[in-house]
Motif scaffolding. Structure first.
Motif, short mmCIF file in Angstrom:
data_model
loop_
_atom_site.label_atom_id
_atom_site.label_comp_id
_atom_site.label_asym_id
_atom_site.label_seq_id
_atom_site.Cartn_x
_atom_site.Cartn_y
_atom_site.Cartn_z
N THR A 196 60.36 -11.63 -93.24
CA THR A 196 60.65 -11.50 -91.81
C THR A 196 61.54 -12.66 -91.38
OG1 THR A 196 58.45 -10.58 -91.58
CG2 THR A 196 59.61 -11.16 -89.55
N VAL A 197 62.63 -12.34 -90.69
CA VAL A 197 63.54 -13.37 -90.17
C VAL A 197 63.22 -13.65 -88.70
CG1 VAL A 197 65.94 -14.00 -89.75
CG2 VAL A 197 65.33 -12.66 -91.77
N LYS A 198 63.19 -12.58 -87.90
CA LYS A 198 62.91 -12.72 -86.47
C LYS A 198 62.06 -11.56 -86.01
CE LYS A 198 67.11 -15.05 -85.06
NZ LYS A 198 68.41 -14.85 -84.46
N SER A 199 61.42 -11.77 -84.90
CA SER A 199 60.60 -10.70 -84.37
C SER A 199 60.39 -10.89 -82.88
CB SER A 199 59.27 -10.73 -85.14
OG SER A 199 58.28 -10.14 -84.40
N ASN A 200 60.56 -9.80 -82.13
CA ASN A 200 60.24 -9.78 -80.70
C ASN A 200 59.09 -8.82 -80.52
OD1 ASN A 200 62.48 -11.30 -80.31
ND2 ASN A 200 63.73 -9.64 -79.48
N VAL A 201 57.99 -9.28 -79.94
CA VAL A 201 56.85 -8.39 -79.79
C VAL A 201 56.34 -8.41 -78.36
CG1 VAL A 201 56.17 -8.64 -82.20
CG2 VAL A 201 55.17 -10.16 -80.50
#
Lengths: 190, 190
Positions: free
Chosen positions: B128-133
């Motif tokens: 995983t590089v980036k994540s918006n949750v």
């Protein structure tokens, strides 16, 4: 400049009081003596080793956390000012990494950051609304992740608090996150 | 229209083959008979109960996952098409909620979503590089979280895959996430 043992021990006591997280290695380098000498100094002065000092500080800091009980924080909180900033450390073990490549799984870093964002809130109820995170560098078993949460802003009308979280290993950033938190009251209770 | 037992059992066999996740309650409503009748039908036809059917499907689906071993997926994968879409279910227990308010901790929902985003990648290495949750609605112990991951786009030059994840409880969205994943090869291996 080589100091006398008495001088060194006096300075060493001061420094550890000032920064409980200084390592024996750092002290040895600073006083230009061997690590073994620092250990003997600590024993004579009855100053516990780093690991014990961290636990000590952690136990005291936990008392201040309002939004969740001790054992629900992922990592150990070593510094906290409610509604302002907090620091925790998390030692990555074999159980936290992918078997295949030895890289720490994202949700453990997320858990440390998220629970610190909850803990820093000076309220009985704090829930995560949104979060943007970036996994900047791989973290591995044996790494000590130092995570800092800083309260950046509030929207009391909507009961929101905005928190920036940065995690580092050996002073290199490995993880960054922004957390939008919901809180019960929306403003300080103090 | 009331069907004969033979007709009903034939249709029921078809329907379960078509959708192994249909519940006895749904079948009872559809055939206008009692849940007990459906259970007896299943016993006569030697069709295992829902929980066993889920395990069955999960065991088969696991074989297809490339990017991580079985026991590292959080939740049970019940459907997967590599590099396209995947579905997992996760039963929230008391150990996953905040003691104080009974609400599921964010990092468990994040872990289910994130590990599904890893699993759907058709590659040996996925990170995983980036994540918006967004945590849309509180989830509680006893809830079954159904999570869908859909591959939305790729940037093969940068070895990136973009995945949208949606988690629901009883068909109501509780969590949404966007994940930017790094993969080893940057394109399908098939």
């Amino acid at each position: 400049m080589k100091r006398s043992k008495k001088e060194r021990q006096s300075l060493l006591t001061e420094q550890i009081a000032d920064n409980p997280f200084v390592t024996d290695e750092q002290l040895a380098a600073e006083f230009n003596v061997s690590v073994q000498t620092i250990r003997l100094d600590r024993m004579e002065l009855a100053i516990p080793e780093l690991r014990e000092r961290i636990k000590d500080v952690a136990a005291k800091k936990y008392d201040e956390v309002k939004s969740l009980p001790l054992d629900e924080v992922i990592g150990e909180i070593i510094d906290i000012e409610l509604d302002n900033r907090a620091i925790s450390i998390f030692d990555v073990g074999e159980e936290h990494v992918f078997q295949r490549n030895g890289i720490a799984r994202g949700h453990h870093l997320f858990a440390q950051a998220n629970s610190l964002a909850v803990a820093v809130i000076d309220d009985e109820l704090a829930l995560t609304v949104k979060s943007n995170v970036a996994f900047v560098k791989p973290v591995r078993a044996g790494n000590r992740v130092v995570t800092k949460a800083v309260v950046k802003g509030k929207n009391p009308d909507k009961n929101r608090t905005f928190i920036e979280v940065t995690s580092s290993v050996d002073n290199e950033v490995v993880f960054k996150g922004e957390f939008e938190m919901y809180r019960m009251k929306g403003e300080e209770t103090t």
